[in-house]
Design a protein around this motif. Structure first.
Motif, mmCIF file in Angstrom:
data_model
loop_
_atom_site.group_PDB
_atom_site.id
_atom_site.type_symbol
_atom_site.label_atom_id
_atom_site.label_comp_id
_atom_site.label_asym_id
_atom_site.label_seq_id
_atom_site.Cartn_x
_atom_site.Cartn_y
_atom_site.Cartn_z
ATOM 1 N N ASN A 163 0.821 -1.206 0.000
ATOM 2 C CA ASN A 163 0.000 0.000 0.000
ATOM 3 C C ASN A 163 0.855 1.256 0.000
ATOM 4 O O ASN A 163 0.526 2.247 -0.665
ATOM 5 C CB ASN A 163 -0.931 0.003 1.209
ATOM 6 N N LEU A 195 2.170 1.637 -3.538
ATOM 7 C CA LEU A 195 1.118 2.035 -4.480
ATOM 8 C C LEU A 195 0.706 3.487 -4.259
ATOM 9 O O LEU A 195 0.401 4.201 -5.218
ATOM 10 C CB LEU A 195 -0.086 1.103 -4.360
ATOM 11 N N VAL A 208 -1.330 4.843 -7.589
ATOM 12 C CA VAL A 208 -2.252 3.963 -8.305
ATOM 13 C C VAL A 208 -3.246 3.415 -7.276
ATOM 14 O O VAL A 208 -2.984 3.433 -6.075
ATOM 15 C CB VAL A 208 -1.522 2.821 -9.038
ATOM 16 N N PRO A 209 -4.406 2.927 -7.696
ATOM 17 C CA PRO A 209 -5.451 2.522 -6.757
ATOM 18 C C PRO A 209 -5.023 1.387 -5.832
ATOM 19 O O PRO A 209 -4.492 0.370 -6.283
ATOM 20 C CB PRO A 209 -6.600 2.085 -7.679
ATOM 21 N N GLU A 269 -6.908 -0.681 -4.382
ATOM 22 C CA GLU A 269 -7.678 -1.902 -4.622
ATOM 23 C C GLU A 269 -7.025 -2.809 -5.661
ATOM 24 O O GLU A 269 -7.425 -3.970 -5.820
ATOM 25 C CB GLU A 269 -9.114 -1.573 -5.047
ATOM 26 N N ASP A 270 -6.007 -2.307 -6.356
ATOM 27 C CA ASP A 270 -5.279 -3.129 -7.331
ATOM 28 C C ASP A 270 -4.186 -3.967 -6.674
ATOM 29 O O ASP A 270 -3.507 -4.730 -7.349
ATOM 30 C CB ASP A 270 -4.648 -2.240 -8.409
ATOM 31 N N ARG A 271 -4.017 -3.823 -5.352
ATOM 32 C CA ARG A 271 -2.910 -4.495 -4.671
ATOM 33 C C ARG A 271 -2.899 -6.014 -4.874
ATOM 34 O O ARG A 271 -1.843 -6.571 -5.217
ATOM 35 C CB ARG A 271 -2.930 -4.170 -3.177
ATOM 36 N N ARG A 315 -3.995 -7.942 -7.229
ATOM 37 C CA ARG A 315 -3.635 -8.244 -8.617
ATOM 38 C C ARG A 315 -2.153 -7.997 -8.852
ATOM 39 O O ARG A 315 -1.448 -8.837 -9.443
ATOM 40 C CB ARG A 315 -4.480 -7.377 -9.541
ATOM 41 N N LEU A 316 -1.641 -6.865 -8.379
ATOM 42 C CA LEU A 316 -0.240 -6.527 -8.608
ATOM 43 C C LEU A 316 0.681 -7.402 -7.762
ATOM 44 O O LEU A 316 1.781 -7.743 -8.190
ATOM 45 C CB LEU A 316 0.000 -5.054 -8.300
ATOM 46 N N TYR A 331 -1.137 -2.732 -17.420
ATOM 47 C CA TYR A 331 -1.587 -2.035 -16.222
ATOM 48 C C TYR A 331 -0.986 -0.635 -16.135
ATOM 49 O O TYR A 331 -1.670 0.348 -15.824
ATOM 50 C CB TYR A 331 -1.232 -2.836 -14.966
#
Length: 404
Positions: A151, A154, A159-160, A162-164, A166-167, A193
């Motif tokens: 977090n 990010l 970047v969002p 909520e994409d954590r 996935r990344l 991405y």
């Protein structure tokens, strides 16, 4: 594991059966699995993963890691094709090109920016701890280590959050691949991405890390689109795994050593030195280099084109390099220690200052906000090897009634 024949220039007494991704015992003790190599020669050859050298003694690991003139970083990793596909900037560049690319990246990580981030890291850590405190148990990897550092990163690149998840999976596949995605697929997923963010930052720079770096010149010219993609790809993958792995190892140490928990609670001024010592004691990063000329070392000739794997664990835990290296002595961190956790030489990790700050903040906030932790008596700690080794599960328990 892909095994190959031993090249003619490799002496038979230097050949070992050692898969860097899965050495014997790695699931329960990453460090014991690796330090088994310290009992042999200082440079060994494994036929696993296409065949390559491994620096197996501390002084050799550090010497070769710093030898940017004769050993190139272009290969990136033992994983076949990874270097050719990823083409990271600045990680896979050498010489003047590396300096030109690295300079704006280092400026993007300047200490004033790291200092400005610290209150946000503290607040994020406190929020996570508050959500765990009353539970009395957690899996530290999934409930903390894979959340806080990611977090923070990010937020740094804006970047969002909520994409954590996935990344995070992309980062794991780079450092500890399981074969579920090809190298080309991994690179494409990252690029797909990142591209909207890169395009926006190049057009309208903001205050995030990518914007700061891309606003600075490469030598005397702007970044090209291809270079920007390669740099952002490099930083994305660099930020997705290494600090999470380190914070996990630090928490594991605390759980196994309640005396150290008490010592640091009672003497919080020791925490920065403790962070440095714990980072020395629990290194899990390794790098690969390929020889651009013949290199004589340890009575062996590394031939031009040979791949050399350099694990930081075999420098930091070599008794010839550090007295009682597997013991943690916080006063060791009171003076500068030349460990290799964050690399050495021209390619030392550009995010080393950020990583250190995160470990210090974790120790401060966790020890202030949680009661004494220990390992679950019914669930096992598990680990996995790779270019960044890590714990995959750290089951912790504590008495919630004793929470501060």
């Amino acid at each position: 594991m892909l095994a190959t024949a031993v090249p003619a220039h490799v002496p038979t007494d230097r050949v070992v059966d050692f898969d860097i991704f899965n050495p014997p015992g790695i699931e329960t003790d990453y460090f014991a699995a690796w330090t088994a190599l310290l009992d042999g020669p200082g440079l060994v050859w494994t036929t696993a993963n296409g065949g390559h050298w491994i620096g197996a003694r501390g002084d050799i690991v550090r010497q070769l890691w710093a030898d940017a003139d004769r050993l190139s970083s272009e290969c990136l990793a033992v994983t076949p094709g990874l270097g050719e596909v990823m083409q990271f900037i600045p990680l896979q560049s050498d010489g003047p090109a590396h300096k030109a690319f690295r300079t704006p990246v280092v400026k993007g990580f300047a200490s004033r920016f790291i200092t400005a981030l610290e209150p946000g890291v503290e607040a994020a850590a406190r929020e996570l701890i508050a959500g765990l405190r009353d539970r009395g148990e957690c899996d530290f990897v999934t409930d903390f280590a894979e959340i806080l550092p990611l977090n923070i990163f990010l937020n740094l690149i804006d970047v969002p959050l909520e994409d954590r998840p996935r990344l995070r999976q992309l980062g794991v596949q780079l450092t500890r691949p399981d074969g579920s995605i090809t190298v080309e697929g991994l690179k494409q997923a990252a690029d797909d991405y990142l591209w909207p963010f890169i395009e926006q930052r190049m057009r309208e720079p903001g205050d995030d890390l990518f914007s700061r770096i891309l606003a600075l010149p490469v030598g005397d010219r702007p970044w090209s689109v291809d270079e920007a993609q390669r740099m952002c790809r490099n930083l994305l993958f660099g930020g997705l795994d290494t600090v999470a792995a380190m914070v996990g190892m630090v928490a594991l140490h605390l759980a196994r050593h309640p005396g150290d928990q008490r010592l640091l609670r009672e003497n919080s001024d020791l925490i920065p030195a403790a962070a440095d010592e714990l980072m020395r004691r629990y290194p899990t990063v390794a790098v690969s280099r390929n020889a651009v000329v013949d290199v004589e070392v340890d009575g062996i000739t590394i031939r031009t084109g040979d791949l050399v794997y350099l694990p930081s664990v075999l420098h930091n835990l070599d008794p010839a390099c550090f007295a009682s290296p597997e013991e943690v002595h916080f006063d060791r961190g009171l003076t500068p220690v030349r460990h290799t956790t964050m690399g050495v030489g021209a390619h030392r990790c550009v995010g080393a200052g950020l990583a250190r700050m995160e470990v210090i903040v974790f120790l401060q906030e966790w020890l202030a906000g949680m009661p004494e932790i220990s390992l679950s008596p019914t669930r096992a700690v598990t680990m996995k090897g790779g270019n960044v080794g890590a714990c995959t599960s750290i089951p912790l328990v504590w008495d919630a009634k004793l929470a501060p």
